[in-house]
Design an enzyme around this catalytic site. Structure first.
Site, PDB file in Angstrom:
ATOM      1  N   VAL A   1      32.470  49.474  -0.998  1.00 13.14           N
ATOM      2  CA  VAL A   1      32.420  48.846   0.318  1.00 13.14           C
ATOM      3  C   VAL A   1      33.748  49.100   1.016  1.00 13.14           C
ATOM      4  O   VAL A   1      34.818  48.904   0.438  1.00 13.14           O
ATOM      5  CB  VAL A   1      32.159  47.329   0.209  1.00 13.14           C
ATOM      6  CG1 VAL A   1      32.078  46.699   1.593  1.00 13.14           C
ATOM      7  CG2 VAL A   1      30.877  47.060  -0.569  1.00 13.14           C
TER       8      VAL A   1
ATOM      9  N   ASP B   1      19.099  37.919  -6.600  1.00 14.11           N
ATOM     10  CA  ASP B   1      20.462  38.183  -7.088  1.00 14.11           C
ATOM     11  C   ASP B   1      21.464  37.274  -6.387  1.00 14.11           C
ATOM     12  O   ASP B   1      22.529  37.701  -5.953  1.00 14.11           O
ATOM     13  CB  ASP B   1      20.832  39.652  -6.864  1.00 14.11           C
ATOM     14  CG  ASP B   1      22.025  40.085  -7.727  1.00 14.11           C
ATOM     15  OD1 ASP B   1      22.307  39.387  -8.725  1.00 14.11           O
ATOM     16  OD2 ASP B   1      22.663  41.097  -7.407  1.00 14.11           O
TER      17      ASP B   1
ATOM     18  N   ARG C   1      33.617  46.669  -4.515  1.00 15.78           N
ATOM     19  CA  ARG C   1      32.704  47.543  -5.238  1.00 15.78           C
ATOM     20  C   ARG C   1      31.617  46.692  -5.864  1.00 15.78           C
ATOM     21  O   ARG C   1      31.881  45.626  -6.409  1.00 15.78           O
ATOM     22  CB  ARG C   1      33.430  48.332  -6.331  1.00 15.78           C
ATOM     23  CG  ARG C   1      32.479  49.209  -7.154  1.00 15.78           C
ATOM     24  CD  ARG C   1      33.220  50.147  -8.085  1.00 15.78           C
ATOM     25  NE  ARG C   1      32.284  50.917  -8.900  1.00 15.78           N
ATOM     26  CZ  ARG C   1      31.638  51.994  -8.459  1.00 15.78           C
ATOM     27  NH1 ARG C   1      31.847  52.424  -7.235  1.00 15.78           N
ATOM     28  NH2 ARG C   1      30.798  52.639  -9.247  1.00 15.78           N
ATOM     29  N   GLY C   2      30.371  47.170  -5.782  1.00 16.19           N
ATOM     30  CA  GLY C   2      29.255  46.472  -6.396  1.00 16.19           C
ATOM     31  C   GLY C   2      28.368  47.436  -7.142  1.00 16.19           C
ATOM     32  O   GLY C   2      28.695  48.617  -7.301  1.00 16.19           O
ATOM     33  N   GLY C   3      27.219  46.958  -7.611  1.00 19.39           N
ATOM     34  CA  GLY C   3      26.290  47.798  -8.332  1.00 19.39           C
ATOM     35  C   GLY C   3      25.753  48.925  -7.482  1.00 19.39           C
ATOM     36  O   GLY C   3      25.336  49.964  -7.978  1.00 19.39           O
TER      37      GLY C   3
END
Length: 580
Positions: A269, A380, A263-265
């Site tokens: 996934v 990033d 999981r990301g911003g």
């Protein structure tokens, strides 16, 4: 050097300034003869014909190409008109090129052999003066995907015809129409490269217009909002292999929880598998989040154009209703942070592997900054955005915050400070300035993390917590830099590790001008005999723990003011990712 002749009556000619001939000379007679023979020969040869006439030094090379949807009569007529235009506009130049109206054909003649060679110059972009009035963000995503498909189809053509057309729906009532064609004597890879260069050329000059043409000696690209080609003509190009299908979300078993790997911003996934057996990673934009639309466009538009072994490869995307999916190659060994920060796993990552990871990350960033046909600032870079394949080769991922720069552009500014605490350069956090040197700063932080095996924001020496950059600088100044090395590294060259610490400190220097470029960094890694400059102090970031808990406010220490400055980052990309 080229002399450009202005656009006349729908035709475009270019006269090369590479040599002249006199009237009634042997070269002139040879040129007139071969040009006059093109129209009668090209129509009977699938719309493509090349030939030579005469002997050196008066030998003439000529090529004619007709658009894939033209009839034999139209082809012969267009080539005849194009040859006459060359004779009129370039009466004494040994090399010249003409694109017919539309363009419907191409004629190229020269005193050198250019058959089978990729010829990118001269380039002639044309565009519609009217602008797109619909949602440009969504339009760009559809347009970019269409151009990638047509370029792939055209380049997969035969040795007699490399041509493709396709349409894409913008709305129920409106479509985008695209046509691409290469001279069939060039290779598939050269054709694909030529067409992508033309798409990039159009975007650089004419983004937002309602149609356009880019003409090169080796390829032609045109698109519009109306059908300008024969829709009934058979498309001779083989269809490309089917892309990743998201129909009923079959690949991920309807996004089953057991297939969720991170999981990301941006969102969750998932691991998936195509009917062909190929494993994929599917990134799904959170539907309830107001974030991610621009990030989604960035990933689709930018990553699709980039090809490098140290960058993650995008395979496709889905844009339907509220659903936003990005499909990537599956990288089996998860992300870098899952190895170097794990007390067990990091003991299995020896110095040789870590050194190779550092070098691969550097090469990937250098490609973004300098070696690709675009200049991209990632913005990033962090350990969780570095994926590791089965051989532990690093791949830079997550381009949601990336920015596209002009080749000669050195710096950008933004009022939206988004990134990850500890990796952001001070000039970006305090003033919104970002550049290639911002990415260099993030890279330097990662180098020190890889060497130490600890996160930059919670570095521990014994029982004491300290900031990684503070600790590294203090030990460098005291001549005890080896204290920074991860204790689990049993074997490794101390000299090589110290050099990496040195390079890492050069990258995180407070003064932007003092930081090296990634080209210089790669040179430092490849040449151990190269003397390194003495680093100046890094930007010391200190976290206010209470303000970081439960909200997005945090304090950044500004060394120039010897004070804390508070910032609110409402759209920060703080990712926690498992294997993808």
């Amino acid at each position: 050097m080229l002399i450009s002749i202005s656009l006349t009556a729908g035709q475009d000619q270019k006269c090369y300034n590479t040599g002249n001939f006199t009237s009634n000379s042997t070269y002139g007679r040879n040129r007139d003869f071969i040009l006059s023979s093109l129209a009668s020969n090209v129509s009977g040869n699938s719309g493509f014909y090349n030939a030579t006439f005469g002997r050196d030094p008066d030998k003439v090379y000529a090529l004619a190409l007709c658009r894939g949807d033209t009839s034999s009569e139209e082809c012969a007529s267009c080539v005849q008109a194009a040859t006459q235009d060359i004779m009129k506009a370039c009466p004494n130049q040994k090399e010249a090129i003409s694109w017919g109206a539309g363009p419907s054909c191409l004629v190229h003649c020269a005193n050198r052999s250019f058959f089978g060679k990729l010829e990118l110059d001269p380039v002639s972009p044309l565009y519609n003066v009217n602008n797109i009035t619909s949602n440009l963000t969504q339009f760009d995503i559809i347009w970019e995907s269409l151009m990638d498909r047509v370029a792939r189809k055209a380049s997969q053509g035969s040795s007699r015809l490399k041509y493709a057309t396709e349409e894409a729906n913008i709305t129920f009532f409106q479509k985008i129409y695209a046509l691409m064609q290469c001279t069939p004597d060039i290779s598939q890879s050269d054709c694909h490269f030529c067409l992508h260069r033309s798409v990039a050329e159009y975007q650089n000059c004419c983004h937002g217009s309602q149609g356009g043409v880019v003409q090169r000696p080796s390829c032609i690209f045109r698109w519009d909002l109306y059908p300008f080609y024969d829709l009934t003509a058979a498309d001779p190009s083989p269809s490309p292999p089917p892309g990743p299908s998201t129909n009923n979300e079959v690949a991920t078993n309807n996004f089953a929880i057991e297939n969720k790997v991170g999981r990301g911003g941006f969102g969750d996934v998932y691991k998936g598998r195509l009917p062909s057996g190929e494993d994929i990673a599917v990134k799904r934009l959170c539907k309830t989040s107001g974030q991610g639309e621009q990030e989604f466009k960035n990933e689709v538009v930018l990553v699709a154009k980039l090809q490098h072994r140290n960058l993650v490869r995008i395979l496709g995307f889905c844009l339907e209703g509220n659903e936003r999916l990005l499909i990537y190659e599956f990288v089996s060994n998860s992300s870098l942070d899952n190895y170097i920060f794990d007390p067990v796993k990091r003991s299995h990552v020896n110095w040789e592997t870590r050194y190779n990871i550092i070098g691969g990350i550097a090469r990937g960033i250098l490609y973004l900054h300098q070696d690709s046909r675009l200049r991209i600032i990632h913005r990033d870079l962090k350990a969780s955005n570095i994926l590791l394949d089965g051989d532990m080769n690093p791949k830079v991922s997550d381009f949601g915050l990336a920015r596209l720069f002009d080749i000669d552009q050195s710096q950008g500014d933004t009022s939206r400070i988004a990134g990850t605490f500890g990796y952001m350069a001070p000039e970006y956090v305090t003033r919104g300035n970002f550049s290639v040197k911002s990415d260099v700063f993030s890279f330097g932080v990662m180098v020190l993390e890889i060497i130490s095996g600890q996160k930059n924001t919670c570095f521990y020496h014994g029982d004491e917590a300290e900031h990684l950059l503070t600790y590294a600088w203090k030990n460098w100044m005291e001549g005890t830099a080896l204290n920074l090395i991860d204790p689990v590294l049993k074997v490794g060259s101390s000299r090589e590790i110290l050099r990496c610490i040195h390079i890492g400190l050069l990258c995180v220097q407070e003064n932007v001008a003092n930081r090296p470029t990634m080209a210089t960094v790669c040179l430092m890694f490849s040449s151990s005999s190269l003397s390194l400059p003495i680093p100046s102090k890094p930007a010391f970031f200190m976290q206010n723990t209470m303000e970081m808990q439960g909200n997005s406010e945090f304090n950044i220490f500004d060394p120039s003011k010897s004070s804390y400055v508070q910032f609110t980052v409402n759209e920060a990309s703080i990712s926690e990712l498992d294997p993808r």
